[in-house]
Scaffold this active site. Structure first.
Site, PDB file in Angstrom:
ATOM      1  N   LYS A  77       0.821  -1.207   0.000  1.00  0.00           N
ATOM      2  CA  LYS A  77       0.000   0.000   0.000  1.00  0.00           C
ATOM      3  C   LYS A  77       0.859   1.262   0.000  1.00  0.00           C
ATOM      4  O   LYS A  77       0.573   2.223  -0.722  1.00  0.00           O
ATOM      5  CB  LYS A  77      -0.929  -0.012   1.215  1.00  0.00           C
ATOM      6  CG  LYS A  77      -1.964  -1.119   1.174  1.00  0.00           C
ATOM      7  CD  LYS A  77      -2.663  -1.317   2.516  1.00  0.00           C
ATOM      8  CE  LYS A  77      -3.606  -2.509   2.475  1.00  0.00           C
ATOM      9  NZ  LYS A  77      -4.210  -2.808   3.791  1.00  0.00           N
TER      10      LYS A  77
ATOM     11  N   VAL B 178      -7.531   0.750   9.145  1.00  0.00           N
ATOM     12  CA  VAL B 178      -7.088  -0.055  10.277  1.00  0.00           C
ATOM     13  C   VAL B 178      -6.721  -1.426   9.726  1.00  0.00           C
ATOM     14  O   VAL B 178      -7.583  -2.153   9.214  1.00  0.00           O
ATOM     15  CB  VAL B 178      -8.189  -0.176  11.347  1.00  0.00           C
ATOM     16  CG1 VAL B 178      -7.724  -1.071  12.489  1.00  0.00           C
ATOM     17  CG2 VAL B 178      -8.586   1.207  11.873  1.00  0.00           C
ATOM     18  N   GLN B 179      -5.442  -1.758   9.801  1.00  0.00           N
ATOM     19  CA  GLN B 179      -4.975  -3.029   9.248  1.00  0.00           C
ATOM     20  C   GLN B 179      -5.464  -4.183  10.121  1.00  0.00           C
ATOM     21  O   GLN B 179      -5.180  -4.232  11.318  1.00  0.00           O
ATOM     22  CB  GLN B 179      -3.446  -3.039   9.168  1.00  0.00           C
ATOM     23  CG  GLN B 179      -2.875  -4.266   8.493  1.00  0.00           C
ATOM     24  CD  GLN B 179      -3.187  -4.313   7.006  1.00  0.00           C
ATOM     25  OE1 GLN B 179      -3.123  -3.300   6.315  1.00  0.00           O
ATOM     26  NE2 GLN B 179      -3.516  -5.490   6.516  1.00  0.00           N
TER      27      GLN B 179
ATOM     28  N   ASP C 293     -11.401   2.195   3.381  1.00  0.00           N
ATOM     29  CA  ASP C 293     -11.609   0.753   3.233  1.00  0.00           C
ATOM     30  C   ASP C 293     -13.080   0.439   2.982  1.00  0.00           C
ATOM     31  O   ASP C 293     -13.422  -0.664   2.545  1.00  0.00           O
ATOM     32  CB  ASP C 293     -11.138   0.010   4.488  1.00  0.00           C
ATOM     33  CG  ASP C 293      -9.767  -0.625   4.308  1.00  0.00           C
ATOM     34  OD1 ASP C 293      -9.351  -0.806   3.143  1.00  0.00           O
ATOM     35  OD2 ASP C 293      -9.129  -0.955   5.313  1.00  0.00           O
TER      36      ASP C 293
ATOM     37  N   SER D   3     -22.086 -21.414   2.165  1.00  0.00           N
ATOM     38  CA  SER D   3     -21.825 -22.787   2.600  1.00  0.00           C
ATOM     39  C   SER D   3     -23.088 -23.625   2.736  1.00  0.00           C
ATOM     40  O   SER D   3     -23.019 -24.858   2.733  1.00  0.00           O
ATOM     41  CB  SER D   3     -21.074 -22.772   3.940  1.00  0.00           C
ATOM     42  OG  SER D   3     -21.836 -22.107   4.934  1.00  0.00           O
TER      43      SER D   3
ATOM     44  N   PRO E 119      -2.098 -15.682  -9.172  1.00  0.00           N
ATOM     45  CA  PRO E 119      -2.143 -14.266  -8.793  1.00  0.00           C
ATOM     46  C   PRO E 119      -2.220 -13.348 -10.015  1.00  0.00           C
ATOM     47  O   PRO E 119      -2.221 -13.832 -11.145  1.00  0.00           O
ATOM     48  CB  PRO E 119      -0.822 -14.077  -8.047  1.00  0.00           C
ATOM     49  CG  PRO E 119       0.101 -15.078  -8.685  1.00  0.00           C
ATOM     50  CD  PRO E 119      -0.756 -16.267  -9.026  1.00  0.00           C
TER      51      PRO E 119
ATOM     52  N   VAL F 227      -7.418 -10.068  -9.142  1.00  0.00           N
ATOM     53  CA  VAL F 227      -8.126  -9.190  -8.211  1.00  0.00           C
ATOM     54  C   VAL F 227      -7.175  -8.533  -7.213  1.00  0.00           C
ATOM     55  O   VAL F 227      -7.372  -7.365  -6.835  1.00  0.00           O
ATOM     56  CB  VAL F 227      -9.232  -9.975  -7.471  1.00  0.00           C
ATOM     57  CG1 VAL F 227      -9.868  -9.130  -6.376  1.00  0.00           C
ATOM     58  CG2 VAL F 227     -10.295 -10.450  -8.461  1.00  0.00           C
TER      59      VAL F 227
END
Length: 322
Positions: free
Chosen positions: A76, A119-120, A145, A217, A292, A295
């Site tokens: 980031k 906030v990570q 976020d 699920s 990878p 997204v």
């Protein structure tokens, strides 16, 4: 011009199924994210021309010292530096209490030089933490976020121009746009219902006028549901769960999964795969994102997009005398 851009983003993966030939166009998140960063860099320069010395400000608040969190934060900070965002990293020790974390959040909320606060997660503390309470303490105007209940509520009501959209679903929508496939009127299926990916992805597709089914699920007939999808977004967290034979021919497939499976051919002893079985899906889908390089890069790019958007709103208030 756009058709040329889209063409540059795609790689073709060809396969045969019976007597017919299918070609999946691989939509590169790396290339799309690069285009987003270039556009944002221009926007930041334009802001400086309006107010000399002005820079969008981003702060990443971390509790503890998890290696995986450090890796994500570094990505980031690198992206922010490329664009011209003034990004800072505030790390609190793992001994920090919830009250200390909340005090730090409130201090950043009050800082006019910071336009985006993240906030990570997870919060790596030896003390009890309520991540939702801390996330909701972030000012909605700085919640780049898009995880606070205020922004989530606005998204669910369709107030897309008055909220921050969570970065991964927003990146998925940008990748879908790159295919040139219109979302309106399509059958869309989202696998997964997390607050970060699945639920907001459903809302974004719905307010883009798709007919949306969310699977999870407890869904008993998953292959049947997937087979109806013109657009499929998968964020289930299960390696290669979705098989190619489930797909509707020509579907747009967006794979949000990041899973590690054993692979003795790799030095690490494992390789990264998505939630979709790429080899079989690429023989039936019309468009597909790789893992990878799909997204993942878009998630960081959309965080930068939200930060610049927040700074733009702040600048407009200054110009309006607010």
């Amino acid at each position: 011009m756009m058709s040329l851009v889209r063409l540059s983003l795609r790689l073709s993966a060809a396969g045969c199924h019976g007597s017919r030939r299918y070609v999946a166009t691989v939509v590169s998140g790396n290339k799309t994210a690069s285009l987003v960063r270039q556009r944002l860099q221009v926007e930041v320069e334009q802001m400086r021309s309006v107010l000399p010395g002005f820079r969008p400000g981003l702060l990443v608040l971390q509790v503890g010292d998890r290696a995986d969190s450090n890796l994500y934060i570094s990505a980031k900070l690198r992206a922010a530096a490329q664009i011209g965002i003034d990004a800072k990293h505030l790390r609190l020790p793992s001994s920090a209490t919830q009250d200390q974390v909340l005090q730090s959040v409130l201090a950043v909320n009050a800082d006019p030089a910071v336009h985006g606060l993240i906030v990570q997660l997870p919060l790596d503390s030896v003390n009890p933490m309520d991540p939702e309470r801390i996330t909701n303490a972030v000012s909605p105007e700085k919640d780049v976020d898009g995880l606070s209940c205020i922004n989530a509520g606005k998204l669910s009501r369709g107030d897309l121009k008055d909220c921050f959209i969570p970065c991964t679903p927003n990146g998925c929508m940008e990748l879908i746009r790159q295919t040139g496939v219109s979302v309106a009127g399509k059958q869309a299926v989202v696998i997964g219902r997390s607050k970060i990916v699945g639920a907001p992805m459903h809302d974004l597709l719905l307010w883009s006028n798709a007919t949306v089914t969310t699977c999870h699920s407890k869904t008993p007939d998953l292959p049947e549901q997937v087979g109806r999808a013109d657009i499929l977004v998968v964020g289930a967290g299960r390696a290669e769960m979705v098989r190619g034979e489930w797909l509707k021919e020509g579907a747009v497939v967006i794979d949000c999964g990041i899973n590690h499976i054993p692979d003795e051919r790799k030095l690490s002893g494992h390789r990264v795969v998505g939630d979709v079985h790429f080899a079989s899906a690429s023989q039936r889908a019309g468009f597909i994102t790789p893992v990878p390089g799909g997204v993942g890069p878009m998630t960081v790019a959309m965080l930068m997009e939200n930060t610049v958007q927040s700074a733009r709103r702040f600048l407009l208030k200054i110009q309006a005398g607010g």
